[in-house]
Each structure stands twice: as C-alpha cells, then as structure tokens.
Scaffold this motif. Structure first.
Motif, PDB file in Angstrom:
ATOM      1  N   VAL A  92       0.859  -1.186   0.000  1.00  0.00           N
ATOM      2  CA  VAL A  92       0.000   0.000   0.000  1.00  0.00           C
ATOM      3  C   VAL A  92       0.896   1.237   0.000  1.00  0.00           C
ATOM      4  O   VAL A  92       1.829   1.342   0.802  1.00  0.00           O
ATOM      5  N   VAL A  93       0.621   2.149  -0.915  1.00  0.00           N
ATOM      6  CA  VAL A  93       1.432   3.367  -1.051  1.00  0.00           C
ATOM      7  C   VAL A  93       0.964   4.406  -0.029  1.00  0.00           C
ATOM      8  O   VAL A  93      -0.232   4.680   0.078  1.00  0.00           O
ATOM      9  N   THR A  94       1.927   4.944   0.727  1.00  0.00           N
ATOM     10  CA  THR A  94       1.616   6.015   1.691  1.00  0.00           C
ATOM     11  C   THR A  94       2.603   7.155   1.505  1.00  0.00           C
ATOM     12  O   THR A  94       3.697   6.962   0.963  1.00  0.00           O
ATOM     13  N   ASN A  95       2.224   8.334   2.009  1.00  0.00           N
ATOM     14  CA  ASN A  95       3.186   9.426   2.079  1.00  0.00           C
ATOM     15  C   ASN A  95       3.821   9.412   3.475  1.00  0.00           C
ATOM     16  O   ASN A  95       3.571   8.490   4.267  1.00  0.00           O
ATOM     17  N   GLY A  96       4.603  10.429   3.787  1.00  0.00           N
ATOM     18  CA  GLY A  96       5.304  10.462   5.073  1.00  0.00           C
ATOM     19  C   GLY A  96       4.370  10.569   6.272  1.00  0.00           C
ATOM     20  O   GLY A  96       4.788  10.319   7.407  1.00  0.00           O
TER      21      GLY A  96
END
Ligand code: NAP
Length: 313
Positions: free
Chosen positions: A263-267
């Motif tokens: 799953v792609v997440t940001n910071g």
C-alpha cells in the motif's frame, strides 16, 4: 431480518495487531478515540513468532516476542483500546462510513488504519516448517547473533538476500548464498559488496529441496537446476530471503498500491483515500523492524486523530 449481522460502529478501526497496529492503538486510545483493533488471525503478528527481540529499545537483555506483543496490548488497553479477535473478509473503502465485514460481524468506521503486515515468502520444502526457529530463519537482524562462528546458507538473489547475507557475515564464519539463477537480481552496490566479501561464497543455478536435521538444522539438500545434480550441503542454519508477500488482497483495486502489492503512503502514512492510513510492513518492503513499524503506527494514529478532529470542526 433474523440473519442480519451485528453492526459495530467506531470512529477509528485498526486492522491488524502487529507492532504497527498496537502502537497505533496506544496513540489513538490516548487521544480518547476508543479505537477498536481487529486482531486478524495471528494475534500480535510476526513478533508473536519471534523468540527473542534484542534490538527493541528499552530491553537491554532482550524481550520475548510474545511478551512484547502482550505488553503493547496491555498498554493500549490501559487507555481504552478494545481488541476483537476477528478477521476481516471484505472491506469497502469507497464510502463513508468505511465498511468492514467479517464472517460474523459488520463494522463501520469514519477512519481506518491498515496494519495487516506482510509475511516472508516460504520455500515450501520438507523440513522448513519443522525447523523454523531451530535453524531456519527469515530475519538476519533478529537471529544472526545466534549463528556466531557458524557456517550458514542464505537463499535468494535479491537485495534482501545480499543485504542480510552481508549483515550475517558479522556473526557467521561463512555465508553461502544459494541462488536459483547465475545472475543476481540485487542492485549493483550490494552485488559488488557481496561478491568481494571473503566470507561470502555463492552456489549458482541451485535450489534447496529439503532442510535436514532433527533438533537443529544440520544440512540442506540441493539441486542444480541446469544439470539436475543433487547433493547434501552441511550447514548450521538457513536464512530464506525470497521476497515477502504483503497482506493486501482485501484492498486491491480500492487503494493505491505498488506493483508488488504494498500500500502506497506518504510520510504522514496517508493512503490514496482520505481517512485511510496504513502503517508497518503493509507499506514497507525495506525496513521490516518492530521499531519502524511501531513508529509508523504512531504517525498513522496521530494523523487519524487530526482527520477525525477536522471532520467535527
Ligand atoms: P525480491 O527482489 O523479489 O528477490 C527475491 C529473490 O528470491 C530473487 O532473487 C528470486 O529469484 C528469489 N526467489 C524467489 N522465489 C524463490 C524460490 N521459490 N526459490 C528460490 N529463490 C526464489 O525480494 P527482496 O530481495 O526481498 O526485495 C524486495 C523489494 O525490497 C525489492 O524491491 C528490493 O529492491 C527492495 N529491497 C531493497 C533493499 C535496499 O535497497 N537496500 C533491501 C532489501 C529489499 P529470481 O531472481 O530468479 O527471481
């Protein structure tokens, strides 16, 4: 309707009970969100199957994986987190409230933290399951110390195999990397370092077909995939790094993922869907440590708290 499932409604639900989920539960509970943790099949995730954790700060003598998981849970419960031994069978992230179904219940929440983790890919060969923890390992950082002065093998040809193989040379006498091809998948820097390390040897074009030994690993059975030749290779341990499988099937097509299903997440641990956060190994193919997962869980819970506050404002 007689068969209608009981519906449980919460502001925040955390899916998964490994270090990321447990840490998120502590932070969310302390923010008085009364979070509900759906534990999944394996209570406390991969730590529960780790004998001793010696690199989690605060435990200079090490701590049992089961004990650490329970300590995290007790801490979260102290502040009001609730744990449900349940397993999500479907999730609908396309609407608010978000809907999670299990076999017996339906859950609704305004915000969700996904911490369903990843599992090391297994070879699936005789002796692997029986010897896990007795010479078969999937984590060099966790178990390398136990192989001081020993001869070990590493399976795989990717970045993990080489990075972990290099790490294991700190402890082991020799590290023999067994790869199914004659070309490494790993990047140039790791390839160079591994090929130049005097403690590392390679066996190419070869697969492990059996892990041998009663109470501890003593040897592996090898097969050359080009010649078909079989032989027995003596070893004190086998570390398997043939990739990981993120537990993300439930969310496929609903949230942005990379090509391998992470799953792609940001910071800020935000996913592509507002109000849905992800933390721990479900979003991390690189570090895979208790402390990094716990840190991500804390960030996700803090951000979920802000998200919920803004909904009310
Ligand atoms: P990976 O890149 O998928 O490599 C897995 C390796 O295991 C490959 O060499 C593969 O062989 C081999 N393999 C797969 N199934 C096998 C089987 N059944 N029997 C024998 N060998 C098998 O996995 P990874 O090394 O865990 O890396 C995962 C991701 O994390 C990658 O994107 C990697 O770049 C990244 N990562 C980066 C770093 C870093 O940058 N320092 C460190 C670790 C991981 P083939 O080559 O023949 O397919």
């Amino acid at each position: 309707m007689a068969n209608e499932k009981e519906t449980v409604k919460r502001d925040l639900i955390i899916l998964g009970s490994g270090p990321a989920g447990l840490s998120a539960a502590i932070y969310a509970a302390r923010a008085e969100l009364n979070p509900l943790v759906l534990t999944g099949m394996t209570l406390h995730g991969q730590v529960s199957t780790t004998d001793t954790i010696e690199n989690y700060p605060g435990f200079p003598e090490g701590v049992g994986g089961t004990e650490l998981g329970q300590l995290f849970q007790t801490q979260a419960e102290r502040f009001g987190a609730e744990f449900e031994m349940d397993y999500a069978t479907s999730v609908d992230l396309s609407r608010k409230p978000i809907v999670i179904e299990s076999y017996g219940k339906r859950y609704e929440c305004k915000s969700l933290i996904i911490t369903t983790g990843a599992d090391p890919r297994k070879l699936g060969i005789p002796g692997e399951k029986e010897s896990t923890g007795k010479g078969v390992s999937y984590c060099g950082t966790c178990d390398g110390w136990f192989f001081k002065g020993k001869d070990i093998v590493v399976v795989g040809g990717g970045d993990s195999a080489l990075e972990e193989g290099l790490f294991l040379t700190r402890f082991a006498n020799t590290v023999t990397i067994i790869h199914r091809r004659d070309e490494l998948r790993a990047g140039a820097i790791l390839r160079k370092r591994a090929l130049e390390n005097p403690k590392i040897k390679f066996i190419w074009d070869t697969v492990v077909t059996e892990i041998m030994g009663e109470d501890a690993v003593t040897a592996v059975k090898l097969k050359n995939v080009k010649t078909g030749e079989e032989k027995v290779h003596q070893t004190d341990g086998i570390f398997i790094f043939i990739g990981n499988i993120p537990n993300s099937d439930l969310f496929k097509g609903q949230v942005e993922m990379d090509a391998t299903g992470y799953v792609v997440t940001n910071g800020l641990m935000e996913t592509s869907i507002p109000g849905v956060f992800a933390a721990g190994e479900i979003t991390d193919p690189h570090f895979r440590q208790v402390i990094t997962s716990a840190g991500m869980g804390a960030v996700a819970a803090i951000q979920a708290t802000h998200y919920l506050e803004n909904l009310e404002a």
